[in-house]
Scaffold this motif. Structure first.
Motif, PDB file in Angstrom:
ATOM      1  N   TYR A  81       0.362   2.477  93.366  1.00 44.08           N
ATOM      2  CA  TYR A  81       0.118   1.130  93.980  1.00 44.08           C
ATOM      3  C   TYR A  81      -1.292   0.902  93.970  1.00 44.08           C
ATOM      4  O   TYR A  81      -1.950   1.601  93.988  1.00 44.08           O
ATOM      5  CB  TYR A  81       0.902   0.878  95.158  1.00 44.08           C
ATOM      6  CG  TYR A  81       2.404   1.353  95.124  1.00 44.08           C
ATOM      7  CD1 TYR A  81       3.458   0.304  95.072  1.00 44.08           C
ATOM      8  CD2 TYR A  81       2.752   2.679  95.697  1.00 44.08           C
ATOM      9  CE1 TYR A  81       4.779   0.678  95.298  1.00 44.08           C
ATOM     10  CE2 TYR A  81       4.237   2.891  95.901  1.00 44.08           C
ATOM     11  CZ  TYR A  81       4.890   2.004  95.527  1.00 44.08           C
ATOM     12  OH  TYR A  81       6.261   2.095  95.669  1.00 44.08           O
ATOM     13  N   HIS A  82      -1.589  -0.434  94.326  1.00 46.43           N
ATOM     14  CA  HIS A  82      -2.938  -0.897  94.662  1.00 46.43           C
ATOM     15  C   HIS A  82      -3.088  -1.498  95.837  1.00 46.43           C
ATOM     16  O   HIS A  82      -1.894  -2.040  96.424  1.00 46.43           O
ATOM     17  CB  HIS A  82      -3.544  -1.732  93.556  1.00 46.43           C
ATOM     18  CG  HIS A  82      -2.656  -2.945  93.396  1.00 46.43           C
ATOM     19  ND1 HIS A  82      -2.696  -3.899  94.209  1.00 46.43           N
ATOM     20  CD2 HIS A  82      -1.405  -3.221  92.443  1.00 46.43           C
ATOM     21  CE1 HIS A  82      -2.105  -4.977  93.830  1.00 46.43           C
ATOM     22  NE2 HIS A  82      -1.237  -4.582  93.020  1.00 46.43           N
ATOM     23  N   ASN A  83      -4.203  -1.413  96.616  1.00 42.26           N
ATOM     24  CA  ASN A  83      -4.309  -2.286  97.953  1.00 42.26           C
ATOM     25  C   ASN A  83      -5.615  -2.458  97.969  1.00 42.26           C
ATOM     26  O   ASN A  83      -6.601  -1.851  97.197  1.00 42.26           O
ATOM     27  CB  ASN A  83      -3.848  -1.200  98.931  1.00 42.26           C
ATOM     28  CG  ASN A  83      -2.795  -1.848 100.119  1.00 42.26           C
ATOM     29  OD1 ASN A  83      -2.338  -1.207 101.057  1.00 42.26           O
ATOM     30  ND2 ASN A  83      -3.069  -3.238 100.220  1.00 42.26           N
TER      31      ASN A  83
END
Length: 190
Positions: free
Chosen positions: A171-173
């Motif tokens: 995922y990305h954040n």
């Protein structure tokens, strides 16, 4: 990576306790390193006090480090955090120092990349994380920051992984985000 572990040493008692813990974990989890012998690992460790210090820091922060392979090219054993969930003593941190400095309110105490450097270890990358998951499924309830490619990082993002639905998810954040259930997993060559 600036290695602040250089020059750090353990007391004889700490060293002996750590070696006992590592040996017990090694012998209890042979599925992680089937063709390797503890005596060979211990010989290398005893000649590298700075690596022992880094392993002590991995242990102290809840990583439960263990050998997960041998790198023939570098003639080194690969230690990795094998705790079932992201190490408890390394959670609630943003990705790196730049993200920490840019955060205006509610700053976390540290960043994953800075902590890893202080410990003398590296944050695992996606390939290393996937390799660990092939050995043992971890992060079923938590997530872990992973090394992020520069092109993503320069845009303010950072990557993290977990294991859900029998699948590794990436995922990305925002790199400045932090959560109580997100830490990072480290890796050390000995």
């Amino acid at each position: 990576m600036a290695n602040k572990a250089a020059g750090q040493t353990l007391s004889t008692e700490q060293r002996d306790e750590l070696l006992t813990t590592l040996q017990d974990r090694f012998e209890t989890n042979m599925h992680r390193h089937q063709d390797l012998l503890w005596a060979d690992v211990q010989t290398k460790l005893e000649n590298m006090p700075e690596k022992l210090w880094s392993l002590h820091e991995m242990e102290r922060t809840g990583g439960e480090p263990d050998v997960i392979g041998f790198d023939k090219v570098q003639d080194a054993y690969i230690f990795c955090d094998c705790s079932p969930e992201s190490p408890a003593g390394r959670r609630s941190v943003c990705y790196d120092q730049e993200a920490l400095e840019k955060r205006k309110k509610n700053k976390p105490e540290n960043s994953a990349m800075a902590m890893a450097a202080e410990m003398g270890i590296e944050v695992v990358d996606e390939q290393q994380y996937r390799m660990l998951q092939q050995i043992e499924h971890v992060d079923k309830k938590t997530s872990s920051w992973i090394q992020t490619p520069p092109d993503i990082r320069k845009l303010g993002g950072a990557l993290f992984c977990d294991y859900r639905y029998e699948t590794v998810f990436v995922y990305h954040n925002g790199a400045d985000s932090y959560y109580a259930a997100r830490g990072f997993r480290g890796r050390l060559l000995v």
